[in-house]
Design a protein around this motif. Sequence first.
Motif, short mmCIF file in Angstrom:
data_model
loop_
_atom_site.label_atom_id
_atom_site.label_comp_id
_atom_site.label_asym_id
_atom_site.label_seq_id
_atom_site.Cartn_x
_atom_site.Cartn_y
_atom_site.Cartn_z
N TYR A 1 0.72 -1.24 -0.04
CA TYR A 1 -0.07 0.19 -0.01
C TYR A 1 0.94 1.33 -0.10
O TYR A 1 2.06 1.38 0.74
N LEU A 2 0.63 2.21 -0.72
CA LEU A 2 1.22 3.63 -0.68
C LEU A 2 0.00 4.73 -0.36
O LEU A 2 -0.99 4.73 -1.02
N TYR A 3 0.11 5.38 0.75
CA TYR A 3 -0.66 6.48 0.84
C TYR A 3 -0.11 7.90 0.25
O TYR A 3 1.04 8.23 0.67
N LEU A 4 -0.74 8.49 -0.61
CA LEU A 4 -0.41 9.72 -1.29
C LEU A 4 -1.21 11.07 -0.82
O LEU A 4 -2.42 11.13 -0.92
N PRO A 5 -0.56 12.02 0.08
CA PRO A 5 -1.38 13.31 0.40
C PRO A 5 -1.82 13.97 -1.02
O PRO A 5 -1.08 13.75 -1.85
N PRO A 6 -2.60 14.82 -0.64
CA PRO A 6 -3.19 15.55 -2.15
C PRO A 6 -2.08 16.24 -2.58
O PRO A 6 -1.81 16.38 -3.90
N ASP A 7 -1.05 16.89 -2.02
CA ASP A 7 0.14 17.54 -2.41
C ASP A 7 0.90 16.77 -3.29
O ASP A 7 1.51 16.94 -4.39
N CYS A 8 1.17 15.51 -2.75
CA CYS A 8 2.10 14.67 -3.51
C CYS A 8 1.57 14.28 -4.69
O CYS A 8 2.20 13.71 -5.58
N ALA A 9 0.18 13.66 -4.51
CA ALA A 9 -0.41 13.19 -5.82
C ALA A 9 -0.45 14.39 -6.92
O ALA A 9 -0.36 13.94 -8.02
N ALA A 10 -0.37 15.56 -6.49
CA ALA A 10 -0.45 16.65 -7.40
C ALA A 10 1.12 17.02 -8.00
O ALA A 10 1.32 17.99 -9.09
N GLY A 11 1.98 16.24 -7.60
CA GLY A 11 3.39 16.73 -8.08
C GLY A 11 4.27 17.04 -7.22
O GLY A 11 5.57 17.55 -7.56
N ALA A 12 3.85 17.86 -6.09
CA ALA A 12 4.85 18.43 -5.21
C ALA A 12 6.03 17.55 -4.65
O ALA A 12 5.92 16.39 -4.46
N ALA A 13 7.10 18.08 -4.51
CA ALA A 13 8.19 17.13 -3.72
C ALA A 13 7.74 16.90 -2.40
O ALA A 13 7.62 17.70 -1.34
N CYS A 14 7.95 15.58 -2.09
CA CYS A 14 7.41 15.03 -0.82
C CYS A 14 8.47 14.21 -0.04
O CYS A 14 9.30 13.44 -0.92
N GLY A 15 8.48 13.94 1.22
CA GLY A 15 8.95 12.96 1.97
C GLY A 15 8.56 11.80 1.74
O GLY A 15 7.27 11.50 1.04
N VAL A 16 8.89 10.56 2.20
CA VAL A 16 8.73 9.54 2.40
C VAL A 16 8.90 8.74 3.46
O VAL A 16 9.97 8.81 4.14
N LEU A 17 7.82 7.92 4.20
CA LEU A 17 7.87 7.26 5.42
C LEU A 17 7.49 5.95 5.18
O LEU A 17 6.54 5.64 4.50
N VAL A 18 8.59 4.99 5.33
CA VAL A 18 8.28 3.63 5.03
C VAL A 18 7.79 3.08 6.45
O VAL A 18 8.58 2.98 7.62
N ALA A 19 6.50 2.61 6.71
CA ALA A 19 6.00 2.11 7.92
C ALA A 19 5.84 0.42 7.76
O ALA A 19 4.82 -0.20 7.06
N PHE A 20 6.58 -0.24 8.53
CA PHE A 20 6.60 -1.44 8.44
C PHE A 20 5.75 -2.16 9.70
O PHE A 20 5.70 -1.84 10.67
#
Length: 330
Positions: free
Chosen positions: A229-248
């Motif tokens: 699964y991948l959760y994308l905030p609206p800003d990330c889906a719109a192409g803004a530079a975003c961080g990434v958290l891997v949640a195990f």
Amino acid sequence: MPLALLAGCSAQPPPPLPAITVDPDRVAVAGLSSGAIMASQAHFAWSDRLRGAALVAGPPYGCAGGSLETALGPCIEASPYLPDASRLAGRVRERAAAGQLAPLAGLAGDVVYVLHGRDDAIVAPALADSVAGVYQALSDEAGGLRVEKDTDRAFPHLLPTLDSGVDCSLGGEPWLGRCDFDAAGAMMARLFGEPGKAAPAEAAGELHRFDQAPFAPAGLDPSMAEAGYLYLPPDCAAGAACGVLVAFHGCQQNADKVGESFVRDAGFNRWADVHRVAVLYPQVRSSYLPLNPKACWDWWGYTGEAYDTRDGAQLRWLAAALAALGAPMP
């Protein structure tokens, strides 16, 4: 935008992992229980590409030494002895020098947040000292490494939330508990900075289901489930530079076992909107050959001897998945 699950037809493989614009300075890992030690393994393997790790109720890096018996004894029960943090740190030094882990300089400036409830009856709370101790023993080689230990809170073996999951005093599946403590918010504040505003009541982005098979290393079985699964905030889906958290996820907390409880209700997604961080939720599969009926991450060697190094099957899978997402992995 409503929270939506983009799932493919059950007769077809899940959709591919979307690529996004990733801020290379804002990639981190977190996890619960076996997911916590997996996050630590990922952090040591790729600390030159990650900014830190949030570790909840897990054993220390390298504790099992490839032995399931050791994993189930001192690494879980802290009995008949508490794992020696100095010895384990020495092993990290050896592996880093051999190129099996990232150079220790990669830890410089990173944040490590160690959270463990004092009512944990599954993984001994005393192990938090060893988890933090491994990092603290390496602090001379990693200038500015910040290690915070949070062990005075009363909760059992689960990820605390404000209002999701089981009664905090009871614990159990899905290993999320209503403990009046937003652990996901605390973890992300440590890893990505104090937020300038509160998280929304509900996540506003999209939860994507994706095919995990393309990232398996050639000739190795990382024991991953069909879909992650991948959760994308609206800003990330719109192409803004975003961080990434891997949640195990933890043992028995994979989607095949608890459905979407962890990937929807742990609290990361709401805070991801605030921090502008995509959340990657990789999924392990349960199996009896190799022996992993509870779908734990590999921290004792069921995928091979190199499991907790850069050559490990699951760590190689992770590097490939992050690279496909857009993170600067080798």
